[in-house]
Write a protein that holds these residues in place. Structure first.
Motif, short mmCIF file in Angstrom:
data_model
loop_
_atom_site.label_atom_id
_atom_site.label_comp_id
_atom_site.label_asym_id
_atom_site.label_seq_id
_atom_site.Cartn_x
_atom_site.Cartn_y
_atom_site.Cartn_z
N LYS A 7 90.19 26.98 109.96
CA LYS A 7 90.20 25.71 109.24
C LYS A 7 91.64 25.24 109.15
N LYS A 8 91.84 23.96 108.90
CA LYS A 8 93.18 23.40 108.73
C LYS A 8 93.77 23.91 107.42
N LEU A 9 95.05 24.18 107.45
CA LEU A 9 95.77 24.63 106.28
C LEU A 9 96.74 23.56 105.80
N THR A 10 97.04 23.58 104.51
CA THR A 10 98.03 22.66 103.97
C THR A 10 99.43 23.18 104.34
N THR A 11 100.41 22.33 104.18
CA THR A 11 101.80 22.73 104.44
C THR A 11 102.21 23.91 103.58
N THR A 12 101.81 23.88 102.32
CA THR A 12 102.12 24.97 101.39
C THR A 12 101.46 26.27 101.82
N GLN A 13 100.21 26.17 102.26
CA GLN A 13 99.50 27.36 102.72
C GLN A 13 100.14 27.94 103.98
N LYS A 14 100.51 27.08 104.91
CA LYS A 14 101.13 27.56 106.15
C LYS A 14 102.47 28.24 105.88
N ALA A 15 103.14 27.81 104.82
CA ALA A 15 104.42 28.42 104.48
C ALA A 15 104.27 29.89 104.10
N LEU A 16 103.08 30.27 103.65
CA LEU A 16 102.83 31.67 103.30
C LEU A 16 102.81 32.56 104.53
N LEU A 17 102.59 31.95 105.70
CA LEU A 17 102.57 32.70 106.95
C LEU A 17 103.72 32.25 107.86
N SER A 200 89.59 39.26 101.41
CA SER A 200 90.64 38.80 100.50
C SER A 200 90.36 39.28 99.08
N ASN A 201 91.40 39.45 98.28
CA ASN A 201 91.24 39.95 96.92
C ASN A 201 90.51 38.97 96.01
N THR A 202 90.68 37.69 96.26
CA THR A 202 89.95 36.65 95.54
C THR A 202 89.45 35.63 96.55
N THR A 203 88.55 34.76 96.12
CA THR A 203 87.94 33.80 97.04
C THR A 203 88.73 32.50 97.11
N THR A 204 90.00 32.63 97.53
CA THR A 204 90.83 31.45 97.76
C THR A 204 91.47 31.56 99.14
N VAL A 205 91.83 30.42 99.70
CA VAL A 205 92.49 30.41 101.00
C VAL A 205 93.81 31.18 100.92
N GLU A 206 94.53 30.99 99.82
CA GLU A 206 95.82 31.66 99.66
C GLU A 206 95.65 33.18 99.68
N ALA A 207 94.58 33.67 99.07
CA ALA A 207 94.32 35.11 99.06
C ALA A 207 94.02 35.63 100.47
N VAL A 208 93.35 34.81 101.27
CA VAL A 208 93.09 35.18 102.67
C VAL A 208 94.42 35.32 103.42
N GLU A 210 97.41 35.92 102.18
CA GLU A 210 98.16 37.08 101.69
C GLU A 210 97.59 38.38 102.25
N LYS A 211 96.26 38.46 102.34
CA LYS A 211 95.63 39.65 102.90
C LYS A 211 95.98 39.80 104.38
N ALA A 212 96.05 38.69 105.09
CA ALA A 212 96.44 38.73 106.50
C ALA A 212 97.84 39.29 106.66
N LYS A 213 98.76 38.84 105.82
CA LYS A 213 100.13 39.37 105.87
C LYS A 213 100.14 40.88 105.58
N GLU A 214 99.38 41.28 104.61
CA GLU A 214 99.29 42.70 104.24
C GLU A 214 98.76 43.55 105.40
#
Length: 218
Positions: A7-17, A200-208, A210-214
């Motif tokens: 799915k498309k990610l926001t700029t803020t979300q992409k910054a996490l990766l 993911s630890n919670t049901t949010t895109v951000e948690a997905v 973070e789990k990917a990075k982990e």
């Protein structure tokens, strides 16, 4: 390393990766239903996705005052409901968990109104029926699969719904790479196709993310 987000990610979300190359290829599209007419108050309403909230309150302009008790699945759904003036009475991490909460904590419930999409899980309905609770379903949006073939090497895939997985496997082989899912329901579908499935630890895109990075840093 290249991560596929289905799915498309926001700029803020992409910054996490930021340390990774992100390939964004939406595998589903959402079509919202129109003409939802509601004149009577809903005593017990259930929303199991953000899309169902958007469909009811934004696409059909239904008043929050028509809902007496509202229950939902996921923190993101809860947050969006609250933005529309809804006070959430109960929340579960998935449909089965919410059903157990409704059965054990709200034993006065005899009927619920479920605002859902066309590709819903039957866990909620079956568990409610087993406990004598009627479920009135309102299909307020449709999920359409938009499969696309991926022709480049990947190191991980991010899935946000079972339908996204079904769409992906229509045109792509199930790769032996880490797959990160947004919750148990999506992970259950992923396990039918992939060997390395993470939740993911919670049901949010951000948690997905973070789990990917982990997973990729291990």
């Amino acid at each position: 390393m290249t991560i596929l987000s289905t799915k498309k990610l926001t700029t803020t979300q992409k910054a996490l990766l930021a340390a990774y190359k992100i390939l964004e290829v939406p595998m589903i599209s959402i079509v919202y239903g129109k003409g939802l007419a509601m004149n009577e108050k809903i005593q017990h309403a259930v929303f199991t996705s953000v899309n169902s909230v958007i469909a009811v309150f934004e696409k059909n302009n239904v008043s929050a005052s028509l809902f007496q008790q509202v229950y939902c699945v996921g923190t993101k759904t809860k947050s969006v409901l609250e933005k529309h003036g809804i006070q959430v009475a109960g929340m579960g991490k998935d449909g089965a968990t919410l059903a157990q909460i409704l059965i054990t904590q709200f034993d006065e419930i005899r009927e619920i109104s479920w605002f859902c999409g066309n590709l819903k899980s039957n866990d909620l309905t079956s568990l409610m029926a087993q406990n004598g609770v009627m479920v009135a379903e309102y299909e307020v949006y449709q999920t359409q699969l938009t499969p696309q073939e991926i022709n480049q090497s990947l190191d991980a895939i991010l899935f946000y719904s079972p339908s996204g997985i079904l769409s992906f496997v229509q045109k792509n082989k199930a790769l032996d790479i880490p797959v990160v899912c947004i919750g148990n329901t999506t992970a259950t579908e992923a396990l039918k196709h992939f060997n390395k499935v993470y939740i993911s630890n919670t049901t949010t895109v951000e948690a997905v993310l973070e789990k990917a990075k982990e997973v990729l840093s291990d």
